[in-house]
Design a protein around this motif. Structure first.
Motif, PDB file in Angstrom:
ATOM      1  N   GLU A 109      80.148  34.830  68.738  1.00 33.21           N
ATOM      2  CA  GLU A 109      79.800  33.865  67.692  1.00 33.21           C
ATOM      3  C   GLU A 109      78.632  34.378  66.854  1.00 33.21           C
ATOM      4  O   GLU A 109      78.594  34.193  65.634  1.00 33.21           O
ATOM      5  CB  GLU A 109      79.457  32.514  68.314  1.00 33.21           C
ATOM      6  CG  GLU A 109      79.007  31.454  67.315  1.00 33.21           C
ATOM      7  CD  GLU A 109      80.032  31.163  66.216  1.00 33.21           C
ATOM      8  OE1 GLU A 109      79.611  30.833  65.096  1.00 33.21           O
ATOM      9  OE2 GLU A 109      81.247  31.295  66.493  1.00 33.21           O
ATOM     10  N   SER A 110      77.685  35.041  67.499  1.00 30.72           N
ATOM     11  CA  SER A 110      76.559  35.622  66.762  1.00 30.72           C
ATOM     12  C   SER A 110      77.033  36.757  65.864  1.00 30.72           C
ATOM     13  O   SER A 110      76.531  36.940  64.752  1.00 30.72           O
ATOM     14  CB  SER A 110      75.496  36.141  67.739  1.00 30.72           C
ATOM     15  OG  SER A 110      74.949  35.076  68.485  1.00 30.72           O
ATOM     16  N   ARG A 113      78.532  35.141  62.831  1.00 38.01           N
ATOM     17  CA  ARG A 113      77.484  34.633  61.945  1.00 38.01           C
ATOM     18  C   ARG A 113      76.790  35.777  61.208  1.00 38.01           C
ATOM     19  O   ARG A 113      76.421  35.645  60.045  1.00 38.01           O
ATOM     20  CB  ARG A 113      76.467  33.808  62.741  1.00 38.01           C
ATOM     21  CG  ARG A 113      77.009  32.490  63.292  1.00 38.01           C
ATOM     22  CD  ARG A 113      75.879  31.504  63.588  1.00 38.01           C
ATOM     23  NE  ARG A 113      74.871  32.072  64.462  1.00 38.01           N
ATOM     24  CZ  ARG A 113      74.887  31.984  65.784  1.00 38.01           C
ATOM     25  NH1 ARG A 113      75.873  31.350  66.399  1.00 38.01           N
ATOM     26  NH2 ARG A 113      73.918  32.517  66.517  1.00 38.01           N
ATOM     27  N   GLU A 179      86.061  28.634  59.786  1.00 39.92           N
ATOM     28  CA  GLU A 179      85.441  28.310  61.058  1.00 39.92           C
ATOM     29  C   GLU A 179      86.462  28.220  62.190  1.00 39.92           C
ATOM     30  O   GLU A 179      86.116  28.350  63.361  1.00 39.92           O
ATOM     31  CB  GLU A 179      84.709  26.960  60.953  1.00 39.92           C
ATOM     32  CG  GLU A 179      83.561  26.945  59.954  1.00 39.92           C
ATOM     33  CD  GLU A 179      82.307  27.570  60.513  1.00 39.92           C
ATOM     34  OE1 GLU A 179      82.307  27.917  61.704  1.00 39.92           O
ATOM     35  OE2 GLU A 179      81.336  27.723  59.755  1.00 39.92           O
TER      36      GLU A 179
END
Length: 208
Positions: A109-110, A113, A179
């Motif tokens: 997820e990082s 991002r 997303e």
């Protein structure tokens, strides 16, 4: 075999990279300084510069890790595979391994991002595209070597890599803008786009 010193250096680099990604994605690239990253790991600015030339290099480091492994995967593909098929299988066949490389440093997820930060930060996007051009040149030379061609005399390796790179940039943009795309969905999207390369380039698109 890795020495204790080498493991310690790798651990420090990973900690700096993890801190950089966390700060870039939570605070923003422009509002994060090298001192902020160093302080998050409780090291000096001088230590940071032992591992990264600047914060831009830290911002792109995860992408570089994945790219290096992908290039190796292309080199490892069987010689009988056609060039575009070798590229497709290199990315899809190593999907889990590429993700594991990322997860050894930060959660996926990082990573996602961080891609959004790169896409929305002009200086990083420019650096990312420059790195992509360098990567494409490296891969073109790998393909030329596989096929026994002179990359400077035969345009096909660079053309094949340009097409492949264009498809992967489309996939990246889909990944950063939606997303709801998990890893399985992203792999399927990548496969679908790559399978459409032939028809998109050779077939008529008219429906009437």
């Amino acid at each position: 075999m890795e020495t204790l010193r080498e493991r310690k250096k790798q651990r420090t680099r990973d900690e700096l990279l993890r801190a950089a990604v966390e700060l870039f994605t939570s605070r923003g690239y422009e509002r994060t300084t090298v001192d902020d990253i160093a302080a998050a790991v409780d090291v000096s600015q001088r230590t940071f510069f032992r591992y990264f030339a600047g914060k831009d290099e830290a911002a792109l480091a995860l992408h570089d890790l994945v790219t290096d492994r992908f290039i190796e995967a292309v080199r490892e593909r069987p010689a009988h595979e056609a060039p575009l098929e070798a590229l497709r299988r290199a990315v899809l066949g190593n999907w889990d391994a590429l993700n594991e490389i990322v997860e050894s440093v930060v959660p996926l997820e990082s990573f996602l991002r961080m891609y959004r930060v790169i896409e929305s930060t002009p200086v990083l996007l420019a650096a990312h595209l420059r790195h992509s051009e360098e990567t494409e040149e490296t891969i073109a030379r790998v393909l030329a070597e596989r096929e026994g061609l002179d990359v400077d005399a035969d345009p096909r390796p660079r053309l094949a890599v340009a097409v492949f790179g264009g498809v992967m940039r489309v996939v990246e943009r889909q990944w950063t803008r939606r997303e709801d795309l998990g890893l399985a969905a992203m792999r399927e999207l990548t496969n679908t786009y790559l399978e459409q390369v032939g028809p998109a380039l050779t077939d008529s698109w008219r429906t009437h």
